[in-house]
Each structure stands twice: as C-alpha cells, then as structure tokens.
Design a protein around this motif. Structure first.
Motif, PDB file in Angstrom:
ATOM      1  N   GLY A  52     -32.847 -12.565  18.958  1.00 58.57           N
ATOM      2  CA  GLY A  52     -32.029 -11.840  17.969  1.00 58.57           C
ATOM      3  C   GLY A  52     -30.691 -12.540  17.739  1.00 58.57           C
ATOM      4  O   GLY A  52     -30.209 -12.638  16.601  1.00 58.57           O
ATOM      5  N   GLN A  53     -30.082 -13.042  18.816  1.00 54.71           N
ATOM      6  CA  GLN A  53     -28.790 -13.739  18.668  1.00 54.71           C
ATOM      7  C   GLN A  53     -28.961 -15.027  17.866  1.00 54.71           C
ATOM      8  O   GLN A  53     -28.117 -15.373  17.028  1.00 54.71           O
ATOM      9  N   VAL A  54     -30.053 -15.717  18.125  1.00 54.96           N
ATOM     10  CA  VAL A  54     -30.318 -16.958  17.376  1.00 54.96           C
ATOM     11  C   VAL A  54     -30.507 -16.623  15.891  1.00 54.96           C
ATOM     12  O   VAL A  54     -29.956 -17.292  15.009  1.00 54.96           O
ATOM     13  N   ALA A  55     -31.281 -15.574  15.629  1.00 52.02           N
ATOM     14  CA  ALA A  55     -31.525 -15.180  14.237  1.00 52.02           C
ATOM     15  C   ALA A  55     -30.209 -14.845  13.538  1.00 52.02           C
ATOM     16  O   ALA A  55     -29.948 -15.286  12.407  1.00 52.02           O
ATOM     17  N   SER A  81     -39.795  -4.249  18.099  1.00 49.90           N
ATOM     18  CA  SER A  81     -38.353  -3.966  18.146  1.00 49.90           C
ATOM     19  C   SER A  81     -37.568  -5.151  17.568  1.00 49.90           C
ATOM     20  O   SER A  81     -36.546  -4.963  16.904  1.00 49.90           O
ATOM     21  N   LEU A  82     -38.079  -6.367  17.771  1.00 52.62           N
ATOM     22  CA  LEU A  82     -37.432  -7.538  17.164  1.00 52.62           C
ATOM     23  C   LEU A  82     -37.552  -7.468  15.635  1.00 52.62           C
ATOM     24  O   LEU A  82     -36.594  -7.742  14.904  1.00 52.62           O
ATOM     25  N   VAL A  83     -38.724  -7.080  15.168  1.00 56.14           N
ATOM     26  CA  VAL A  83     -38.918  -6.960  13.721  1.00 56.14           C
ATOM     27  C   VAL A  83     -37.918  -5.954  13.140  1.00 56.14           C
ATOM     28  O   VAL A  83     -37.257  -6.219  12.125  1.00 56.14           O
ATOM     29  N   SER A  84     -37.760  -4.807  13.798  1.00 50.45           N
ATOM     30  CA  SER A  84     -36.813  -3.801  13.269  1.00 50.45           C
ATOM     31  C   SER A  84     -35.402  -4.342  13.277  1.00 50.45           C
ATOM     32  O   SER A  84     -34.637  -4.135  12.324  1.00 50.45           O
ATOM     33  N   GLN A  85     -35.052  -5.053  14.360  1.00 48.96           N
ATOM     34  CA  GLN A  85     -33.695  -5.596  14.452  1.00 48.96           C
ATOM     35  C   GLN A  85     -33.447  -6.603  13.318  1.00 48.96           C
ATOM     36  O   GLN A  85     -32.412  -6.574  12.655  1.00 48.96           O
ATOM     37  N   LEU A  86     -34.426  -7.474  13.072  1.00 49.02           N
ATOM     38  CA  LEU A  86     -34.259  -8.473  12.018  1.00 49.02           C
ATOM     39  C   LEU A  86     -34.358  -7.818  10.641  1.00 49.02           C
ATOM     40  O   LEU A  86     -33.677  -8.220   9.693  1.00 49.02           O
ATOM     41  N   GLY A  87     -35.208  -6.789  10.541  1.00 49.48           N
ATOM     42  CA  GLY A  87     -35.310  -6.043   9.281  1.00 49.48           C
ATOM     43  C   GLY A  87     -33.950  -5.475   8.884  1.00 49.48           C
ATOM     44  O   GLY A  87     -33.563  -5.485   7.711  1.00 49.48           O
ATOM     45  N   HIS A  88     -33.211  -5.040   9.888  1.00 50.46           N
ATOM     46  CA  HIS A  88     -31.878  -4.473   9.647  1.00 50.46           C
ATOM     47  C   HIS A  88     -30.924  -5.537   9.076  1.00 50.46           C
ATOM     48  O   HIS A  88     -30.041  -5.218   8.266  1.00 50.46           O
ATOM     49  N   ALA A 116     -43.029  -0.716   8.365  1.00 49.80           N
ATOM     50  CA  ALA A 116     -41.910   0.240   8.424  1.00 49.80           C
ATOM     51  C   ALA A 116     -40.660  -0.429   8.996  1.00 49.80           C
ATOM     52  O   ALA A 116     -39.530  -0.066   8.649  1.00 49.80           O
ATOM     53  N   GLY A 117     -40.846  -1.424   9.874  1.00 50.60           N
ATOM     54  CA  GLY A 117     -39.716  -2.107  10.497  1.00 50.60           C
ATOM     55  C   GLY A 117     -39.024  -3.102   9.589  1.00 50.60           C
ATOM     56  O   GLY A 117     -37.996  -3.667   9.965  1.00 50.60           O
ATOM     57  N   GLY A 118     -39.597  -3.375   8.405  1.00 54.85           N
ATOM     58  CA  GLY A 118     -38.899  -4.250   7.457  1.00 54.85           C
ATOM     59  C   GLY A 118     -39.548  -5.605   7.259  1.00 54.85           C
ATOM     60  O   GLY A 118     -38.981  -6.479   6.601  1.00 54.85           O
ATOM     61  N   LEU A 119     -40.751  -5.795   7.815  1.00 56.44           N
ATOM     62  CA  LEU A 119     -41.446  -7.064   7.568  1.00 56.44           C
ATOM     63  C   LEU A 119     -41.932  -7.073   6.110  1.00 56.44           C
ATOM     64  O   LEU A 119     -42.572  -6.122   5.668  1.00 56.44           O
TER      65      LEU A 119
END
Ligand SMILES: Nc1nc2c(ncn2[C@@H]2O[C@H](COP(=O)(O)OP(=O)(O)OP(=O)(O)O)[C@@H](O)[C@H]2O)c(=O)[nH]1
Ligand SMILES: C[S@@+](CC[C@H](N)C(=O)[O-])C[C@H]1O[C@@H](n2cnc3c(N)ncnc32)[C@H](O)[C@@H]1O
Ligand code: SF4
Ligand code: SF4
Length: 335
Positions: A52-55, A81-88, A116-119
């Motif tokens: 997530g930090q790299v993204a 959870s990574l997908v949702s974080q990046l979706g945000h 739903a997570g933003g993909l």
C-alpha cells in the motif's frame, strides 16, 4: 516532489505500475513455471501495508493505473483489503484505473467483493476450452472453475473483462477461433500473447512452439473480418474490432513480432519489493530496504523511485530461438 517526475531517459512518462502481490499460484502453467518451484519465504515478501505504501508513492508521482498481478493475486490472503485500500486512492488521489490479472480460479468466491472494493477491470487467463488440455497446460487447473470465474466476473458487473491466451504451436493454436467465439459469447475482449522467454521451462522448446500474432490474426480472419481499432490503451495490446460491430475486441500482444517498447509507460514491483524497470531486463532497485530501513518515510521512497527511472532500459532483447536471457520466471516478475 512534482507529479511529472517519472520520465525516463528515452522521454517515456511512467503512468502505469504493475504490483505483484505474490509469487505463489494454484496453477503451474507450462510457459510460466517449471514443474518444481520454490517460492519466497514470508519474511522476504512485502506486507500488504508495505505494498500500500509503494502504491501511494507511485500515485503521488503521477501513476494513474495500477494493476495487481503475480503469481496468482487471489491466493494472497486478505488481498481484498488491499483492493479496497487502493480503490480508495481513486477518490482521494490521482489513481484512475485499478485492475487485476488473474487465472480466474478463485473468482467465483471473490468477484463481487473485488468489484465492490473498487477494482475496475479484470484480465483472466484462458488458454484452452478443452478440459483435459486445460489441465495439461496449467498442470493443476480445472477449466470449469475458471469458466465459472469468468461468469462470476460478468455477473459482478465489471466494466471491462479481457481474456488472455498464450498461443503455442501444436499445443493450443487449433483453438484460436474457438477462443474468439467464446469471448464473443460472453461479450468480453480477448488478447492473444506471444510467449516470452522468461525462466527455464522443461515442458517444451519455446522455439518450437512460437506462434506469431500475424499467424493468429490470419486464423481469426478466416472466420471474421477484423478492423483496426485505432484506440491506444497505454498497454501492449494492439486491438482490432469486428466488422459486424460485435462489442468484443481482439488484442494482440506481440513482444517478438511487433515490438511495443517505444511506447512503454510502465514499471513493475515484485513481491520482494524489487522495482523492476523492464520485464525483459534485470535493472532494478530494492524498495524493500527503503521501506524497512526508513519506516514511514514516503519522501525517501519517492526519491528512490524517481532516481531509479534513469535505469529503465530502452527495450527487451527477447529472441524466438529458445534462448533464455532472463532466468527469472514470469510468476516472480509480476508478468
Ligand atoms: N513485454 C512486455 N509484456 C507485457 C508488458 N505488460 C504486460 N505484458 C504481457 O502482456 C500479457 C497480458 O498482460 P496483462 O496483465 O493482461 O496486462 P495488459 O494486457 O497490459 O493489460 P492492460 O493493463 O489492460 O493494458 C502478459 O503476458 C504480460 O506479461 C510489458 O510491459 N512488456
Ligand atoms: C504471470 S500471470 C499472473 C496473473 C495470473 N496468475 C494469470 O495467470 O493471469 C500474467 C499473464 O502472463 C502470462 N504469461 C505467463 N508466462 C508467460 C510467458 N512466458 N510469455 C507470455 N506470457 C506469459 C499469463 O498467461 C498471464 O496472462
Ligand atoms: S500464468 Fe498465472 S496462473 Fe499460470 S502459473 Fe503463472 S502465475 Fe500461475
Ligand atoms: S519489455 Fe520492457 S521496455 Fe518493453 S514494453 Fe515491456 S517493460 Fe517496457
């Protein structure tokens, strides 16, 4: 640090990063892996928080498209959870497109959650429609599971789904038109890929099975009239549409026969945190060390990424004669 910071020595602006979330996989595709593979020990693998930090660092530097890949991204625990974080990141930063490349086997379970997570987009690999052959190519995969995965992705409402097929002479080249028909039946896109010489594989000589995109296109054109799409997607696929105006598109990824390195807009980060500047070369910088030696120092991370751009090579030097210049396997690359 300015957003336009990521330009390489050849004037190419990097707006696309492929993040590998695991080198592991439930399949052992013959062109991607050897039969006996060893995978990375856990302490060498970036945590989801580190990914997530790299993204975040890349998005701050102007990256607009992130693709999650692997290995098989859906075998990594908590990848949703990574997908949702990046979706945000799409609502708070400049990220515009979040996508994933998957073998599809876990999609019946995950498709709704990922959507739903933003993909935004899913690419799903499918090399054969024959169940026995499918298992021979993937060594462990079940065709039915993947077809159910594709249908789950359709039902979940993804805006774009693309199939990927690596075509090998004598292995699956007789299925090209059937694969096109299948993509049309689901109203999804399909890309045909020329096999690349990454890693020593034992299954076949890559020189013997090489099948060029022009040959694949000629097979399709015996059944369907294709017209160039003209659309530039920023990816390696060069797209055609059907003259009968069907919604599906046909893409060709032709690293050997139609080199696309001049338009390269991308870099990769392996799951070890190695910023790999080109799929076909070893030039890289260790981001894991920065993440672990300077926890939370996003400025230092960004500085390291920007400085790495000078290392990006002009192109790959793959050949079709079976020579493997890159010992790294595709699953360890974020292919
Ligand atoms: N040589 C080369 N091959 C690539 C590159 N990016 C993707 N590929 C290959 O293209 C094939 C399909 O990759 P996907 O993950 O579906 O990505 P894509 O087709 O680039 O998808 P988009 O993001 O939609 O453009 C895989 O075999 C990748 O290894 C690249 O930068 N260089
Ligand atoms: C490495 S896989 C990772 C994502 C996921 N496991 C999957 O199979 O879609 C990404 C893509 O690379 C392709 N690929 C793997 N090895 C390849 C090779 N040697 N040459 C060309 N494409 C390859 C796969 O077919 C797949 O479409
Ligand atoms: S191509 Fe994808 S599904 Fe097949 S072995 Fe490689 S990582 Fe796994
Ligand atoms: S081979 Fe390297 S330079 Fe060429 S498109 Fe792929 S990543 Fe870019």
């Amino acid at each position: 640090m300015k957003k336009e910071a990521m330009v390489d020595r050849f004037g190419r602006t990097i707006r696309y990063v492929r993040l590998s979330v695991t080198d592991r996989c439930d399949f052992r595709c013959v062109y991607c892996m050897s039969e006996e593979m060893t995978f990375l020990p856990r302490q060498q693998v970036l945590t989801l928080e580190e990914i997530g930090q790299v993204a975040q660092a890349f998005v701050d530097l102007g990256v607009e498209h992130i693709r999650l890949t692997g290995g098989e991204p859906l075998v990594r625990r908590d990848v949703d959870s990574l997908v949702s974080q990046l979706g945000h990141l799409k609502s708070v930063s400049g990220l515009r497109d979040l996508s994933m490349t998957t073998n599809g086997s876990q999609l019946p379970k995950w498709a709704d959650t990922l959507q739903a997570g933003g993909l935004d987009r899913l690419n799903i690999s499918l090399d054969s429609l024959d169940p026995e052959r499918f298992t021979r190519i993937t060594r462990t995969g079940q065709l039915q599971q993947v077809i159910e995965g594709i249908d789950a992705a359709k039902s979940a409402g993804f805006e774009r789904i693309k199939l990927n097929a690596v075509i090998m002479k004598g292995r699956n080249d007789d299925e090209v038109v059937d694969l096109v028909r299948f993509a049309r039946s689901r109203e999804i896109d399909i890309s045909f890929i020329e096999e690349m010489p990454l890693g020593h594989i034992s299954d076949h000589g890559r020189d013997e099975t090489f099948c060029s995109s022009d040959e694949v296109r000629a097979m399709i054109e015996q059944q369907y009239e294709l017209l160039p799409c003209g659309e530039v997607t920023g990816g390696p696929s060069r797209y055609y549409r059907f003259a009968d105006e069907h919604a599906s598109r046909i893409g060709f990824i032709s690293p050997h026969s139609h080199n696309f390195c001049g338009d390269c807009n991308r870099v990769r980060v392996t799951v070890e945190g190695r910023l790999l500047l080109c799929l076909g070369n070893e030039h890289s910088v260790d981001l894991r060390q920065v993440l672990r030696d300077y926890p939370g120092d996003q400025e230092r991370l960004k500085q390291t990424i920007v400085e790495a751009m000078d290392l990006k090579p002009e192109r790959h030097h793959f050949t079709t004669d079976g020579d493997v210049q890159i010992v790294r396997f595709m699953n360890a690359t974020g292919g």
